[in-house]
Design an enzyme around this catalytic site. Structure first.
Site, PDB file in Angstrom:
ATOM      1  N   ASP A 241       0.724  -1.067   0.020  1.00  0.00           N
ATOM      2  CA  ASP A 241      -0.183  -0.095   0.008  1.00  0.00           C
ATOM      3  C   ASP A 241       1.057   1.389  -0.190  1.00  0.00           C
ATOM      4  O   ASP A 241       0.239   2.788  -0.571  1.00  0.00           O
ATOM      5  CB  ASP A 241      -1.162   0.015   0.964  1.00  0.00           C
ATOM      6  CG  ASP A 241      -1.515  -1.496   1.124  1.00  0.00           C
ATOM      7  OD1 ASP A 241      -2.534  -1.780   0.984  1.00  0.00           O
ATOM      8  OD2 ASP A 241      -1.082  -2.530   2.012  1.00  0.00           O
ATOM      9  N   HIS A 269      -5.062  -3.156   6.121  1.00  0.00           N
ATOM     10  CA  HIS A 269      -4.932  -3.908   4.773  1.00  0.00           C
ATOM     11  C   HIS A 269      -6.234  -3.902   3.776  1.00  0.00           C
ATOM     12  O   HIS A 269      -7.274  -4.983   3.326  1.00  0.00           O
ATOM     13  CB  HIS A 269      -4.134  -4.660   4.663  1.00  0.00           C
ATOM     14  CG  HIS A 269      -3.937  -5.015   3.253  1.00  0.00           C
ATOM     15  ND1 HIS A 269      -2.889  -4.064   2.425  1.00  0.00           N
ATOM     16  CD2 HIS A 269      -4.570  -6.051   2.250  1.00  0.00           C
ATOM     17  CE1 HIS A 269      -3.107  -4.645   0.632  1.00  0.00           C
ATOM     18  NE2 HIS A 269      -4.162  -6.556   1.176  1.00  0.00           N
TER      19      HIS A 269
HETATM   20  N1  LIG Z   1      -1.130  -7.755   2.287  1.00  0.00           N
HETATM   21  C1  LIG Z   1      -1.374  -8.015   1.339  1.00  0.00           C
HETATM   22  O1  LIG Z   1      -0.752  -6.492   0.781  1.00  0.00           O
HETATM   23  C2  LIG Z   1      -1.337  -8.631   0.242  1.00  0.00           C
HETATM   24  C3  LIG Z   1      -1.725  -8.134  -1.526  1.00  0.00           C
HETATM   25  C4  LIG Z   1      -1.529  -9.627  -2.716  1.00  0.00           C
HETATM   26  C5  LIG Z   1      -1.857 -10.955  -1.295  1.00  0.00           C
HETATM   27  N2  LIG Z   1      -2.392 -10.871  -0.368  1.00  0.00           N
HETATM   28  C6  LIG Z   1      -3.160 -12.219   0.594  1.00  0.00           C
HETATM   29  O2  LIG Z   1      -2.067 -13.011   0.381  1.00  0.00           O
HETATM   30  C7  LIG Z   1      -2.147 -14.608  -0.145  1.00  0.00           C
HETATM   31  C8  LIG Z   1      -1.870 -15.546  -0.749  1.00  0.00           C
HETATM   32  O3  LIG Z   1      -1.851 -14.721  -2.340  1.00  0.00           O
HETATM   33  P1  LIG Z   1      -1.391 -15.811  -3.387  1.00  0.00           P
HETATM   34  O4  LIG Z   1      -1.942 -14.914  -4.468  1.00  0.00           O
HETATM   35  O5  LIG Z   1      -0.122 -16.483  -3.037  1.00  0.00           O
HETATM   36  O6  LIG Z   1      -2.232 -17.071  -3.686  1.00  0.00           O
HETATM   37  P2  LIG Z   1      -2.368 -18.473  -3.832  1.00  0.00           P
HETATM   38  O7  LIG Z   1      -4.487 -18.785  -3.561  1.00  0.00           O
HETATM   39  O8  LIG Z   1      -2.311 -18.107  -5.289  1.00  0.00           O
HETATM   40  O9  LIG Z   1      -1.517 -18.801  -3.048  1.00  0.00           O
HETATM   41  C9  LIG Z   1      -1.693 -19.129  -2.049  1.00  0.00           C
HETATM   42  C10 LIG Z   1      -1.630 -20.638  -1.533  1.00  0.00           C
HETATM   43  O10 LIG Z   1      -1.435 -20.917  -0.464  1.00  0.00           O
HETATM   44  C11 LIG Z   1      -1.582 -22.995   0.238  1.00  0.00           C
HETATM   45  N3  LIG Z   1      -2.371 -22.629   1.296  1.00  0.00           N
HETATM   46  C12 LIG Z   1      -4.226 -21.946   2.006  1.00  0.00           C
HETATM   47  N4  LIG Z   1      -3.784 -22.552   3.134  1.00  0.00           N
HETATM   48  C13 LIG Z   1      -2.614 -23.423   3.647  1.00  0.00           C
HETATM   49  C14 LIG Z   1      -2.584 -23.587   3.961  1.00  0.00           C
HETATM   50  N5  LIG Z   1      -3.290 -23.656   5.914  1.00  0.00           N
HETATM   51  N6  LIG Z   1      -1.188 -23.337   4.903  1.00  0.00           N
HETATM   52  C15 LIG Z   1      -0.023 -23.838   4.128  1.00  0.00           C
HETATM   53  N7  LIG Z   1      -0.678 -23.131   2.857  1.00  0.00           N
HETATM   54  C16 LIG Z   1      -1.975 -22.677   2.713  1.00  0.00           C
HETATM   55  C17 LIG Z   1      -2.508 -22.712  -1.168  1.00  0.00           C
HETATM   56  O11 LIG Z   1      -2.501 -24.218  -1.105  1.00  0.00           O
HETATM   57  C18 LIG Z   1      -2.334 -21.883  -1.874  1.00  0.00           C
HETATM   58  O12 LIG Z   1      -1.252 -22.867  -3.079  1.00  0.00           O
HETATM   59  C19 LIG Z   1      -4.481 -14.388   0.187  1.00  0.00           C
HETATM   60  O13 LIG Z   1      -4.400 -14.164   0.445  1.00  0.00           O
HETATM   61  C20 LIG Z   1      -3.880 -12.826  -0.950  1.00  0.00           C
HETATM   62  O14 LIG Z   1      -5.467 -12.461  -0.369  1.00  0.00           O
HETATM   63  C21 LIG Z   1      -1.952 -10.010   0.253  1.00  0.00           C
END
Ligand SMILES: NC(=O)c1ccc[n+]([C@@H]2O[C@H](COP(=O)([O-])OP(=O)(O)OC[C@H]3O[C@@H](n4cnc5c(N)ncnc54)[C@H](O)[C@@H]3O)[C@@H](O)[C@H]2O)c1
Length: 430
Positions: A241, A269
């Site tokens: 952000d 966020h």
């Molecule tokens: N804070 C921020 O600025 C920000 C920015 C972008 C994305 N995000 C968040 O980050 C997260 C990840 O994003 P992504 O694009 O890599 O998602 P993604 O769906 O590509 O990857 C997430 C992975 O986590 C795995 N997973 C789910 N539950 C799990 C658990 N209990 N233990 C271990 N692994 C687990 C899934 O199988 C998947 O492979 C999402 O929640 C997204 O909303 C946050």
């Protein structure tokens, strides 16, 4: 499949190997990696070696990682070099989109330094097990000299053990029809469990960065379930952000982003986040004076930054991954390098004892400074005017409500009613 490291019996170096589960081609590979073990590599004795290997995990590692490396022929200069202690980085959701960028930035030395060996402890879900194996293979093929060990697994109590940094990406995505309150509960359970695991096995100095959304409240749940670790060790990612805010300011001012300082984003966020233009500087001059258009700051800058994630998701049909990975790298670098005098970085941290009167016991983004030792202090001299105060209070109110919704996941929290009336979108959502 598992990844194992073995300590070279003569040099103390650690070698990496992807486990074979008895496949003949892999047994050949095993022989190549372990010439010094002089094993007849059958499926059964591979598992015997695996057990030995597992018991060596957690020991400090030194030396050069190189596949099929024969230490006896090694370059004397490298042998004599004193390497820093390997940093252990545990990453959950390691088979996901963000991780596919982040791991390669970390392994290249771009975050912790070109002289800093790293090892990875990659945590995936059962569903992503095979993909995790592929990620480990890609890391192998990348031949990073600083990457000393890769382990993969689905048990957080194994993967978090002895980690110096824990980056929590893994979370359940919000599916159609799911309310924010439901998402809070589903993901809260993941972070409750991971907090407990950290409490049991993590090093007391380890720093935890929560990225999986809703990241502030997930970080709060994690922190509250890991009382053995200092509360100051927990962060939720707000650096993306901040980077987005800097990008908009630089574009509008027609100045390169390196001229920006004191750009903070406050709060949650979510779309209640507060990109702070009042304290921002462009080449040392207040951004409000350089741009000279208060209406633009309130009506365009603020919503553009808060909704930038949604705008990207709309175009890519998935939430931002590369820029998120970059911002994670920036967030980590900010903690291991000194903050330039008078500048700050944004991180959502525990509000206990904060100088701005924000309710205690939340994970709330504030301007921070670091002395490069992994710790931070909240900057206490930011001006807060009425407009900023009102916005900060709205984000605080949202986080208080989120905390009430997950009170059942926080040890010793009084039961509270979940009153999330507005279904606030996360920045990554359409
Ligand atoms: N804070 C921020 O600025 C920000 C920015 C972008 C994305 N995000 C968040 O980050 C997260 C990840 O994003 P992504 O694009 O890599 O998602 P993604 O769906 O590509 O990857 C997430 C992975 O986590 C795995 N997973 C789910 N539950 C799990 C658990 N209990 N233990 C271990 N692994 C687990 C899934 O199988 C998947 O492979 C999402 O929640 C997204 O909303 C946050």
């Amino acid at each position: 499949m598992k990844t194992h490291s073995v300590r070279h019996h003569e040099s103390g170096r650690q070698l990496l190997i992807l486990g074979c589960q008895g496949r003949p081609s892999c047994r050949t590979k095993f022989k190549t990696f372990f010439p010094i073990l002089r094993l007849k590599t059958t499926a059964s004795n591979i598992s015997a070696v695996t057990a030995t290997v597992a018991s060596s995990i957690g020991a400090e590692s030194y030396g050069v990682f190189k596949l099929s490396y024969d230490v006896r022929n090694e370059d004397q200069e490298l042998l004599q070099k004193v390497w820093k202690r390997t940093i252990r980085v545990a990453i959950s959701g390691a088979a996901g989109n963000i991780s596919s960028h982040l791991l390669f930035m970390l392994a290249s030395g771009g975050v912790f330094g070109m002289d800093q060996p790293v090892s990875f402890q990659l945590l995936g879900s059962e569903r992503s097990r095979l993909k995790l194996e592929g990620v480990a293979m890609e890391l192998e093929d990348s031949l990073y000299p600083l990457l000393r060990e890769v382990r993969i697994g689905t048990d957080s109590r194994v993967m978090f053990r002895d980690a110096d940094w824990v980056i929590l990406l893994g979370a359940h995505p919000r599916t159609p029809g799911m309310t924010r309150a439901e998402l809070l509960d589903i993901n809260g359970q993941i972070f409750q469990e991971q907090g407990r695991a950290l409490d049991e096995v993590a090093s007391v100095d380890c720093k935890v960065l929560v990225v999986g959304n809703p990241c502030n409240t997930n970080a709060l749940i994690c922190m509250e379930n890991a009382p053995r670790l200092p509360r100051a060790n927990f962060h939720a990612l707000m650096r993306l952000d901040e980077n987005r805010a800097k990008c908009q300011l630089a574009l509008r001012a027609g100045r390169f982003y390196t001229s920006l300082s004191r750009v903070a984003v406050w709060g949650n966020h979510s779309t209640t986040q507060v990109p702070d233009f009042l304290n921002a500087r462009i080449a040392g001059v207040p951004a409000v004076d350089v741009i000279g258009d208060e209406g633009w700051f309130r009506e365009e800058f603020t919503p553009t930054v808060a909704n930038r994630g949604g705008a990207i998701t709309e175009r890519c049909r998935r939430s931002s991954a590369a820029s998120t990975a970059v911002s994670i790298a920036d967030a980590l670098k900010s903690l291991v390098t000194p903050t330039p005098e008078g500048d700050c970085f944004s991180s959502a941290v525990c509000t206990d004892g904060n100088p701005y009167g924000i309710a205690e016991g939340l994970i709330f983004s504030m301007p921070c400074q670091s002395r490069a030792d992994g710790r931070y202090e909240v900057v206490d001299n930011f001006m807060i005017d009425e407009w900023l105060d009102e916005k900060i209070m709205a984000s605080e109110e949202e986080l208080l409500k989120e905390r009430a919704c997950v009170s059942h996941l926080i040890p010793n929290a009084p039961p509270a009613a979940c009153e999330i009336t507005q279904d606030t979108m996360l920045p990554g959502e359409i």
